[in-house]
Write a protein that holds these residues in place. Structure first.
Motif, PDB file in Angstrom:
ATOM      1  N   ARG A  98       0.823  -1.217   0.000  1.00 33.97           N
ATOM      2  CA  ARG A  98       0.000   0.000   0.000  1.00 33.97           C
ATOM      3  C   ARG A  98       0.852   1.261   0.000  1.00 33.97           C
ATOM      4  O   ARG A  98       0.567   2.210  -0.731  1.00 33.97           O
ATOM      5  CB  ARG A  98      -0.922   0.012   1.214  1.00 33.97           C
ATOM      6  CG  ARG A  98      -2.069  -0.925   1.073  1.00 33.97           C
ATOM      7  CD  ARG A  98      -3.021  -0.782   2.229  1.00 33.97           C
ATOM      8  NE  ARG A  98      -3.981  -1.863   2.129  1.00 33.97           N
ATOM      9  CZ  ARG A  98      -5.034  -1.972   2.889  1.00 33.97           C
ATOM     10  NH1 ARG A  98      -5.276  -1.079   3.831  1.00 33.97           N
ATOM     11  NH2 ARG A  98      -5.855  -2.975   2.742  1.00 33.97           N
ATOM     12  N   TYR A 101       2.321   1.971  -3.498  1.00 35.68           N
ATOM     13  CA  TYR A 101       1.355   2.578  -4.421  1.00 35.68           C
ATOM     14  C   TYR A 101       1.012   4.006  -3.995  1.00 35.68           C
ATOM     15  O   TYR A 101       0.861   4.896  -4.841  1.00 35.68           O
ATOM     16  CB  TYR A 101       0.097   1.722  -4.545  1.00 35.68           C
ATOM     17  CG  TYR A 101       0.293   0.544  -5.473  1.00 35.68           C
ATOM     18  CD1 TYR A 101       0.365   0.726  -6.847  1.00 35.68           C
ATOM     19  CD2 TYR A 101       0.425  -0.747  -4.972  1.00 35.68           C
ATOM     20  CE1 TYR A 101       0.553  -0.347  -7.707  1.00 35.68           C
ATOM     21  CE2 TYR A 101       0.620  -1.823  -5.823  1.00 35.68           C
ATOM     22  CZ  TYR A 101       0.680  -1.615  -7.188  1.00 35.68           C
ATOM     23  OH  TYR A 101       0.878  -2.678  -8.034  1.00 35.68           O
ATOM     24  N   SER A 106       4.338   2.228  -9.938  1.00 36.55           N
ATOM     25  CA  SER A 106       3.546   1.766 -11.083  1.00 36.55           C
ATOM     26  C   SER A 106       3.115   0.318 -10.894  1.00 36.55           C
ATOM     27  O   SER A 106       2.077  -0.097 -11.412  1.00 36.55           O
ATOM     28  CB  SER A 106       4.373   1.874 -12.368  1.00 36.55           C
ATOM     29  OG  SER A 106       4.847   3.189 -12.543  1.00 36.55           O
ATOM     30  N   TYR A 108       4.051  -3.396  -8.109  1.00 35.53           N
ATOM     31  CA  TYR A 108       4.757  -3.975  -6.962  1.00 35.53           C
ATOM     32  C   TYR A 108       4.898  -5.465  -7.231  1.00 35.53           C
ATOM     33  O   TYR A 108       3.900  -6.159  -7.449  1.00 35.53           O
ATOM     34  CB  TYR A 108       3.958  -3.742  -5.677  1.00 35.53           C
ATOM     35  CG  TYR A 108       4.703  -4.110  -4.413  1.00 35.53           C
ATOM     36  CD1 TYR A 108       5.302  -3.131  -3.636  1.00 35.53           C
ATOM     37  CD2 TYR A 108       4.809  -5.435  -3.996  1.00 35.53           C
ATOM     38  CE1 TYR A 108       5.991  -3.454  -2.468  1.00 35.53           C
ATOM     39  CE2 TYR A 108       5.494  -5.768  -2.834  1.00 35.53           C
ATOM     40  CZ  TYR A 108       6.081  -4.772  -2.075  1.00 35.53           C
ATOM     41  OH  TYR A 108       6.771  -5.089  -0.926  1.00 35.53           O
TER      42      TYR A 108
END
Length: 139
Positions: A98, A101, A106, A108
């Motif tokens: 989390r 992002y 872009s 993970y």
């Protein structure tokens, strides 16, 4: 096929070596891979890179300057803000995903521990972000 430029940022020499081997075997075309072993080194490479990389593969857990701080610096500069950044980490923690992002990652990807799976992950990332993904040319 046009040569693609990739910046690999990782402090683990074993992961760097595995990734470089994967790039050599990818069969997608030639890639110019720049390697930075720390966050500050990555930012220095970006300041001097002409042209800029097509994609950045960024380790999350690094000493001195972690991947989120590097990502913040990349996203804060007009010249690098739109470069795709794929976070590569051994962490599958929800918070790490989390946070990545939230800071502008872009994508993970959790680093596979198996060499064959790691190589396939690098090749898949490269195929999509450096060759299939369309974005404006920078730098």
């Amino acid at each position: 096929m046009e040569r693609r430029r990739i910046l690999l940022v990782d402090d683990n020499p074993n992961d760097v070596e595995l990734a470089l081997n994967a790039f050599q075997e990818d069969g997608l075309g030639e890639c110019d891979v720049m390697v930075a072993n720390s966050g500050p080194e990555a930012l220095a490479v970006l300041r001097g890179a002409v042209p800029l990389p097509d994609v950045i593969l960024l380790d999350l857990k690094m000493p001195q300057m972690d991947g989120l701080a590097v990502l913040d610096a990349i996203r804060s500069e007009a010249s690098t803000r739109d470069i795709p950044v794929v976070m590569l980490s051994t962490s599958g923690e929800t918070r790490d995903i989390r946070d990545s992002y939230a800071h502008g990652a872009s994508a993970y990807v959790i680093k596979p521990l198996d060499f064959t799976q790691f190589r396939q992950a690098i090749q898949t990332i490269t195929a999509f972000w450096a060759y299939l993904n369309c974005r404006p040319r920078l730098g």
